[in-house]
Every structure is written in C-alpha cells, then in structure tokens.
Design a protein around this motif. Sequence first.
Motif, PDB file in Angstrom:
ATOM      1  N   LYS A  85       0.829  -1.199   0.000  1.00 37.43           N
ATOM      2  CA  LYS A  85       0.000   0.000   0.000  1.00 37.43           C
ATOM      3  C   LYS A  85       0.871   1.259   0.000  1.00 37.43           C
ATOM      4  O   LYS A  85       0.617   2.201  -0.758  1.00 37.43           O
ATOM      5  CB  LYS A  85      -0.918  -0.004   1.223  1.00 37.43           C
ATOM      6  CG  LYS A  85      -1.854   1.173   1.301  1.00 37.43           C
ATOM      7  CD  LYS A  85      -2.740   1.070   2.535  1.00 37.43           C
ATOM      8  CE  LYS A  85      -3.606   2.305   2.683  1.00 37.43           C
ATOM      9  NZ  LYS A  85      -4.422   2.247   3.904  1.00 37.43           N
ATOM     10  N   GLN A  86       1.907   1.262   0.820  1.00 34.61           N
ATOM     11  CA  GLN A  86       2.802   2.417   0.894  1.00 34.61           C
ATOM     12  C   GLN A  86       3.569   2.604  -0.412  1.00 34.61           C
ATOM     13  O   GLN A  86       3.740   3.735  -0.873  1.00 34.61           O
ATOM     14  CB  GLN A  86       3.777   2.269   2.069  1.00 34.61           C
ATOM     15  CG  GLN A  86       3.119   2.367   3.422  1.00 34.61           C
ATOM     16  CD  GLN A  86       2.399   3.689   3.618  1.00 34.61           C
ATOM     17  OE1 GLN A  86       2.902   4.750   3.278  1.00 34.61           O
ATOM     18  NE2 GLN A  86       1.198   3.628   4.158  1.00 34.61           N
ATOM     19  N   LEU A  87       4.010   1.509  -1.019  1.00 33.09           N
ATOM     20  CA  LEU A  87       4.714   1.612  -2.290  1.00 33.09           C
ATOM     21  C   LEU A  87       3.801   2.145  -3.384  1.00 33.09           C
ATOM     22  O   LEU A  87       4.208   3.002  -4.182  1.00 33.09           O
ATOM     23  CB  LEU A  87       5.284   0.249  -2.694  1.00 33.09           C
ATOM     24  CG  LEU A  87       6.528  -0.198  -1.941  1.00 33.09           C
ATOM     25  CD1 LEU A  87       6.866  -1.633  -2.305  1.00 33.09           C
ATOM     26  CD2 LEU A  87       7.694   0.714  -2.253  1.00 33.09           C
ATOM     27  N   ASN A  88       2.578   1.641  -3.457  1.00 33.33           N
ATOM     28  CA  ASN A  88       1.637   2.135  -4.459  1.00 33.33           C
ATOM     29  C   ASN A  88       1.336   3.610  -4.245  1.00 33.33           C
ATOM     30  O   ASN A  88       1.228   4.366  -5.205  1.00 33.33           O
ATOM     31  CB  ASN A  88       0.345   1.320  -4.424  1.00 33.33           C
ATOM     32  CG  ASN A  88       0.527  -0.053  -5.022  1.00 33.33           C
ATOM     33  OD1 ASN A  88       1.400  -0.274  -5.860  1.00 33.33           O
ATOM     34  ND2 ASN A  88      -0.281  -0.995  -4.595  1.00 33.33           N
ATOM     35  N   LYS A  89       1.204   4.021  -2.997  1.00 30.45           N
ATOM     36  CA  LYS A  89       0.959   5.431  -2.686  1.00 30.45           C
ATOM     37  C   LYS A  89       2.139   6.282  -3.145  1.00 30.45           C
ATOM     38  O   LYS A  89       1.956   7.336  -3.763  1.00 30.45           O
ATOM     39  CB  LYS A  89       0.734   5.592  -1.188  1.00 30.45           C
ATOM     40  CG  LYS A  89       0.481   7.009  -0.756  1.00 30.45           C
ATOM     41  CD  LYS A  89       0.318   7.074   0.748  1.00 30.45           C
ATOM     42  CE  LYS A  89       0.280   8.536   1.189  1.00 30.45           C
ATOM     43  NZ  LYS A  89       0.349   8.663   2.632  1.00 30.45           N
ATOM     44  N   ASN A  90       3.356   5.818  -2.869  1.00 28.18           N
ATOM     45  CA  ASN A  90       4.539   6.568  -3.275  1.00 28.18           C
ATOM     46  C   ASN A  90       4.672   6.626  -4.790  1.00 28.18           C
ATOM     47  O   ASN A  90       5.076   7.650  -5.342  1.00 28.18           O
ATOM     48  CB  ASN A  90       5.798   5.953  -2.655  1.00 28.18           C
ATOM     49  CG  ASN A  90       5.876   6.200  -1.172  1.00 28.18           C
ATOM     50  OD1 ASN A  90       5.221   7.082  -0.633  1.00 28.18           O
ATOM     51  ND2 ASN A  90       6.671   5.399  -0.490  1.00 28.18           N
ATOM     52  N   ILE A  91       4.330   5.545  -5.468  1.00 28.24           N
ATOM     53  CA  ILE A  91       4.394   5.537  -6.926  1.00 28.24           C
ATOM     54  C   ILE A  91       3.394   6.532  -7.496  1.00 28.24           C
ATOM     55  O   ILE A  91       3.711   7.281  -8.433  1.00 28.24           O
ATOM     56  CB  ILE A  91       4.149   4.115  -7.474  1.00 28.24           C
ATOM     57  CG1 ILE A  91       5.353   3.229  -7.142  1.00 28.24           C
ATOM     58  CG2 ILE A  91       3.881   4.131  -8.969  1.00 28.24           C
ATOM     59  CD1 ILE A  91       5.146   1.759  -7.422  1.00 28.24           C
ATOM     60  N   LYS A  92       2.182   6.573  -6.942  1.00 24.20           N
ATOM     61  CA  LYS A  92       1.181   7.542  -7.409  1.00 24.20           C
ATOM     62  C   LYS A  92       1.656   8.965  -7.171  1.00 24.20           C
ATOM     63  O   LYS A  92       1.474   9.841  -8.021  1.00 24.20           O
ATOM     64  CB  LYS A  92      -0.153   7.306  -6.699  1.00 24.20           C
ATOM     65  CG  LYS A  92      -0.884   6.081  -7.169  1.00 24.20           C
ATOM     66  CD  LYS A  92      -2.180   5.895  -6.407  1.00 24.20           C
ATOM     67  CE  LYS A  92      -2.861   4.600  -6.801  1.00 24.20           C
ATOM     68  NZ  LYS A  92      -4.085   4.359  -6.030  1.00 24.20           N
TER      69      LYS A  92
END
Length: 102
Positions: A85-92
């Motif tokens: 979840k944190q990685l996807n948030k950072n990618i966005k």
Amino acid sequence: MKTGDIYLTAFLFIIGVIIYLSKSIATQDQDSWKIIGAKAVLNGFTSLMAGTVLMWTSVPTLAVVGLAALFGTLGTEAVCKYFKKQLNKNIKDIKQIIKEEK
C-alpha cells in the motif's frame, strides 16, 4: 534463558519459515527465490514474536506453537499489505509530481 526456551525459539522460527515456504509452493506466485526467502524469514520472525508474547502469558507449549504459527502468518500478510500500500501510494505521488513538472 533455559535450553528448552532456546529450542522453542528455534522451533517457532523454523515453523514460520516452513509455513511460508509451503504456502509459496502451494500457490501460483511467480516470486523469485530471493523474495520467497525474504518472506519466509519475515514469517519466521513474526511467528517468533507472536510466540514470545504468548510465552509471557504462560500458555501451554502446544498452544504457543499453534497460535504463533497462526499469528505469524497473519502478521506477515499484514506487513506485506502495508508495504504494498505504501509503495503504491509513493508511486502515485511520484507520477503526480512528474505530470506537474511537464
């Protein structure tokens, strides 16, 4: 630390590792061996932590092993979901910054 505690600690860690390795073999995940190994170690340590908490409450050894395996697996899944979840948030966020710069 007593010898029995050392054996139980090693046993809990090994149980966690075996559970994740078995799960990796049983599912169709296409993870590399490095990822499988890292997740197995994570599962081993979460099982060990769960077992340690249960040992403080004076639960019988068999219950410690069973509940540690259960809580360790749930803990591993929770940790993996959190990091994804944190990685996807950072990618966005990074994609948004790149769009704004253009």
